[in-house]
Design a protein around this motif. Structure first.
Motif, PDB file in Angstrom:
ATOM      1  N   LEU A 232       1.000  -1.258  -0.075  1.00 56.41           N
ATOM      2  CA  LEU A 232       0.121   0.051  -0.066  1.00 56.41           C
ATOM      3  C   LEU A 232       0.952   1.332   0.163  1.00 56.41           C
ATOM      4  O   LEU A 232       1.346   1.593   1.100  1.00 56.41           O
ATOM      5  CB  LEU A 232      -0.848  -0.041   1.148  1.00 56.41           C
ATOM      6  CG  LEU A 232      -1.759   1.175   1.281  1.00 56.41           C
ATOM      7  CD1 LEU A 232      -2.832   1.190   0.145  1.00 56.41           C
ATOM      8  CD2 LEU A 232      -2.678   1.163   2.747  1.00 56.41           C
ATOM      9  N   ALA A 233       0.978   1.679  -1.116  1.00 55.59           N
ATOM     10  CA  ALA A 233       1.898   3.073  -1.233  1.00 55.59           C
ATOM     11  C   ALA A 233       3.354   2.797  -0.884  1.00 55.59           C
ATOM     12  O   ALA A 233       3.986   3.591  -0.322  1.00 55.59           O
ATOM     13  CB  ALA A 233       1.219   4.237  -0.608  1.00 55.59           C
TER      14      ALA A 233
ATOM     15  N   LEU B 170      -3.339  -3.035   8.290  1.00 57.08           N
ATOM     16  CA  LEU B 170      -2.619  -2.670   9.249  1.00 57.08           C
ATOM     17  C   LEU B 170      -1.213  -2.905   8.837  1.00 57.08           C
ATOM     18  O   LEU B 170      -0.583  -3.742   7.984  1.00 57.08           O
ATOM     19  CB  LEU B 170      -3.118  -3.410  10.591  1.00 57.08           C
ATOM     20  CG  LEU B 170      -4.142  -2.913  11.451  1.00 57.08           C
ATOM     21  CD1 LEU B 170      -5.306  -3.081  10.465  1.00 57.08           C
ATOM     22  CD2 LEU B 170      -4.355  -3.819  12.501  1.00 57.08           C
ATOM     23  N   ASP B 171      -0.355  -1.959   9.448  1.00 53.75           N
ATOM     24  CA  ASP B 171       0.964  -2.158   9.114  1.00 53.75           C
ATOM     25  C   ASP B 171       1.597  -2.948  10.365  1.00 53.75           C
ATOM     26  O   ASP B 171       0.963  -3.616  11.121  1.00 53.75           O
ATOM     27  CB  ASP B 171       1.691  -0.753   8.959  1.00 53.75           C
ATOM     28  CG  ASP B 171       1.693   0.065  10.295  1.00 53.75           C
ATOM     29  OD1 ASP B 171       1.645  -0.436  11.255  1.00 53.75           O
ATOM     30  OD2 ASP B 171       1.975   1.236  10.084  1.00 53.75           O
ATOM     31  N   GLU B 172       3.116  -3.201  10.127  1.00 52.69           N
ATOM     32  CA  GLU B 172       3.426  -4.171  11.161  1.00 52.69           C
ATOM     33  C   GLU B 172       3.723  -3.662  12.590  1.00 52.69           C
ATOM     34  O   GLU B 172       3.662  -4.406  13.538  1.00 52.69           O
ATOM     35  CB  GLU B 172       5.212  -4.434  10.740  1.00 52.69           C
ATOM     36  CG  GLU B 172       5.299  -5.351   9.558  1.00 52.69           C
ATOM     37  CD  GLU B 172       6.801  -5.514   9.209  1.00 52.69           C
ATOM     38  OE1 GLU B 172       7.562  -4.936   9.983  1.00 52.69           O
ATOM     39  OE2 GLU B 172       7.096  -6.208   8.195  1.00 52.69           O
TER      40      GLU B 172
ATOM     41  N   ARG C 142      -3.712   1.638   8.396  1.00 53.07           N
ATOM     42  CA  ARG C 142      -3.335   2.637   7.171  1.00 53.07           C
ATOM     43  C   ARG C 142      -4.403   2.846   6.460  1.00 53.07           C
ATOM     44  O   ARG C 142      -4.347   3.507   5.599  1.00 53.07           O
ATOM     45  CB  ARG C 142      -2.194   1.841   6.389  1.00 53.07           C
ATOM     46  CG  ARG C 142      -0.999   1.498   7.264  1.00 53.07           C
ATOM     47  CD  ARG C 142      -0.079   2.963   6.930  1.00 53.07           C
ATOM     48  NE  ARG C 142       1.179   2.787   7.807  1.00 53.07           N
ATOM     49  CZ  ARG C 142       2.361   3.638   7.377  1.00 53.07           C
ATOM     50  NH1 ARG C 142       2.177   4.630   6.421  1.00 53.07           N
ATOM     51  NH2 ARG C 142       3.435   3.224   7.880  1.00 53.07           N
ATOM     52  N   LYS C 143      -5.169   1.977   6.346  1.00 52.36           N
ATOM     53  CA  LYS C 143      -6.450   2.106   5.191  1.00 52.36           C
ATOM     54  C   LYS C 143      -7.650   1.046   5.847  1.00 52.36           C
ATOM     55  O   LYS C 143      -7.534   0.078   6.502  1.00 52.36           O
ATOM     56  CB  LYS C 143      -6.075   1.446   3.976  1.00 52.36           C
ATOM     57  CG  LYS C 143      -7.404   1.742   2.944  1.00 52.36           C
ATOM     58  CD  LYS C 143      -6.872   1.201   1.685  1.00 52.36           C
ATOM     59  CE  LYS C 143      -8.146   1.225   0.588  1.00 52.36           C
ATOM     60  NZ  LYS C 143      -7.743   0.773  -0.735  1.00 52.36           N
TER      61      LYS C 143
ATOM     62  N   VAL D  67     -23.171   3.158   0.824  1.00 50.01           N
ATOM     63  CA  VAL D  67     -22.402   4.064   0.976  1.00 50.01           C
ATOM     64  C   VAL D  67     -21.072   3.187   1.284  1.00 50.01           C
ATOM     65  O   VAL D  67     -21.029   2.488   2.166  1.00 50.01           O
ATOM     66  CB  VAL D  67     -22.613   5.185   2.234  1.00 50.01           C
ATOM     67  CG1 VAL D  67     -21.299   6.013   2.221  1.00 50.01           C
ATOM     68  CG2 VAL D  67     -23.759   5.772   1.888  1.00 50.01           C
ATOM     69  N   ALA D  68     -19.879   3.494   0.487  1.00 54.52           N
ATOM     70  CA  ALA D  68     -18.500   3.045   0.580  1.00 54.52           C
ATOM     71  C   ALA D  68     -17.738   4.164   1.301  1.00 54.52           C
ATOM     72  O   ALA D  68     -17.349   5.141   0.439  1.00 54.52           O
ATOM     73  CB  ALA D  68     -18.069   2.359  -0.291  1.00 54.52           C
ATOM     74  N   SER D  69     -17.365   3.995   2.666  1.00 51.30           N
ATOM     75  CA  SER D  69     -16.410   5.195   3.162  1.00 51.30           C
ATOM     76  C   SER D  69     -14.918   4.399   3.360  1.00 51.30           C
ATOM     77  O   SER D  69     -14.685   3.447   3.769  1.00 51.30           O
ATOM     78  CB  SER D  69     -16.917   5.502   4.683  1.00 51.30           C
ATOM     79  OG  SER D  69     -16.090   6.374   5.151  1.00 51.30           O
ATOM     80  N   THR D  70     -13.964   5.133   2.659  1.00 48.26           N
ATOM     81  CA  THR D  70     -12.555   4.801   2.679  1.00 48.26           C
ATOM     82  C   THR D  70     -11.684   5.742   3.530  1.00 48.26           C
ATOM     83  O   THR D  70     -11.832   7.255   2.990  1.00 48.26           O
ATOM     84  CB  THR D  70     -12.114   4.400   1.427  1.00 48.26           C
ATOM     85  OG1 THR D  70     -12.881   3.688   0.669  1.00 48.26           O
ATOM     86  CG2 THR D  70     -10.419   4.083   1.427  1.00 48.26           C
ATOM     87  N   THR D  71     -10.920   5.371   4.323  1.00 50.06           N
ATOM     88  CA  THR D  71     -10.015   6.321   5.060  1.00 50.06           C
ATOM     89  C   THR D  71      -8.491   5.854   4.918  1.00 50.06           C
ATOM     90  O   THR D  71      -8.211   4.767   5.282  1.00 50.06           O
ATOM     91  CB  THR D  71     -10.414   6.556   6.544  1.00 50.06           C
ATOM     92  OG1 THR D  71     -11.742   7.086   6.739  1.00 50.06           O
ATOM     93  CG2 THR D  71      -9.491   7.357   7.117  1.00 50.06           C
ATOM     94  N   LEU D  72      -7.903   6.674   4.430  1.00 48.78           N
ATOM     95  CA  LEU D  72      -6.209   6.412   4.188  1.00 48.78           C
ATOM     96  C   LEU D  72      -5.468   7.219   5.270  1.00 48.78           C
ATOM     97  O   LEU D  72      -5.803   8.559   5.425  1.00 48.78           O
ATOM     98  CB  LEU D  72      -5.713   6.845   3.053  1.00 48.78           C
ATOM     99  CG  LEU D  72      -6.404   5.650   1.781  1.00 48.78           C
ATOM    100  CD1 LEU D  72      -5.689   6.488   0.302  1.00 48.78           C
ATOM    101  CD2 LEU D  72      -5.697   4.479   1.964  1.00 48.78           C
ATOM    102  N   LEU D  73      -4.767   6.456   5.946  1.00 51.09           N
ATOM    103  CA  LEU D  73      -3.659   7.413   7.077  1.00 51.09           C
ATOM    104  C   LEU D  73      -2.394   7.064   6.518  1.00 51.09           C
ATOM    105  O   LEU D  73      -1.808   5.939   6.521  1.00 51.09           O
ATOM    106  CB  LEU D  73      -4.019   6.753   8.695  1.00 51.09           C
ATOM    107  CG  LEU D  73      -5.498   6.920   9.021  1.00 51.09           C
ATOM    108  CD1 LEU D  73      -5.658   6.147  10.208  1.00 51.09           C
ATOM    109  CD2 LEU D  73      -5.991   8.083   8.923  1.00 51.09           C
TER     110      LEU D  73
END
Length: 253
Positions: free
Chosen positions: A152-153, A199-201, A206-207, A223-229
């Motif tokens: 992811l990115a 989730l990261d390590e 993260r998303k 509704v599809a809600s996406t959050t990127l951190l």
């Protein structure tokens, strides 16, 4: 966490991390509190009948103070022109402040909304799900499965899929978010919300993508809600407007 010995993943050949995946996902909100703050990108896709619109937001969030700031961009019209200036949103416990709200509100004024009175607890109304609420929703996670590791990115993350229960999440949520989630538990037609979490390590979210469904004037709205951190540790400053700058008049629908 996968334990690697001699190049072999101890939990299994598929590399699945050990432990209960539901417990791992439920701990995502606490991991964000430990890290403090992050940048955030949001996307809210709404579909009803043959119509689909997407609202996007960019900003930052402080998970310790439960405060954030987003610039929310509404969809363009059929000719590709912007119909509305970006809306500035300030997120604080129990309230949402919006500038450039439109609908008869003067351009230099803010609108204050009590999120504990909204049928969706501001999971949908503001055009962006409060990042803290998005994470706290996972406290009610159940029937969680580990899907696998993805990129992811440029960051290796672990993908989990399951169902979260809004009412259970509200019961377990931190006090600052509990009221809004409790309102959502009463307002949505079902408490069960499918999700995909990454989730990261370090266990940081993260998303996350939640899929809501509710009834609006007899129509079912998906509704599809996406959050990127990302950008963890970035300082986030939120200054609330003065009382004189808050619009007290009637707001059009």
């Amino acid at each position: 966490m996968a334990l690697v010995l001699g190049g072999c993943a101890a939990p299994g050949d598929d590399g699945e991390p050990g432990g209960d995946p539901a417990q791992t996902v439920r701990g995502a909100a606490e991991a964000l509190v430990r890290v403090g703050s992050s940048k955030a990108s949001t996307s809210l896709e709404m579909a009803t009948g043959g119509t689909r619109v997407t609202i996007r937001g960019e900003g930052g969030y402080d998970f310790r103070l439960r405060t954030g700031r987003l610039q929310v961009v509404l969809p363009k019209d059929a000719a590709g022109e912007s119909e509305h200036r970006p809306i500035t949103e300030l997120l604080v416990p129990g309230a949402l402040y919006m500038k450039n709200r439109g609908a008869g509100v003067p351009a230099d004024k803010w609108v204050r909304v009590d999120t504990t009175t909204l049928d969706d607890g501001n999971l949908v109304t503001g055009g962006a799900t409060d990042p803290a609420a998005a994470a706290e929703l996972l406290r009610g996670a159940r029937r969680v499965t580990y899907v696998g590791e993805v990129d992811l990115a440029g960051v290796k993350v672990r993908h989990y899929r399951g169902i979260t229960d809004i009412a259970e999440a509200a019961r377990l949520a931190s006090p600052q978010v509990r009221g809004a989630l409790a309102a959502a538990a009463k307002g949505f037609t079902t408490d069960a919300v499918p999700f995909d979490a990454y989730l990261d390590e370090e266990g940081r979210l993260r998303k996350v993508r939640h899929q809501f469904s509710f009834s609006n004037q007899g129509r079912t709205v998906a509704v599809a809600s996406t959050t990127l951190l990302y950008g963890f540790g970035e300082r986030v400053t939120v200054t609330l407007p003065d009382r004189a700058d808050i619009y007290a008049g009637k707001i059009k629908a």
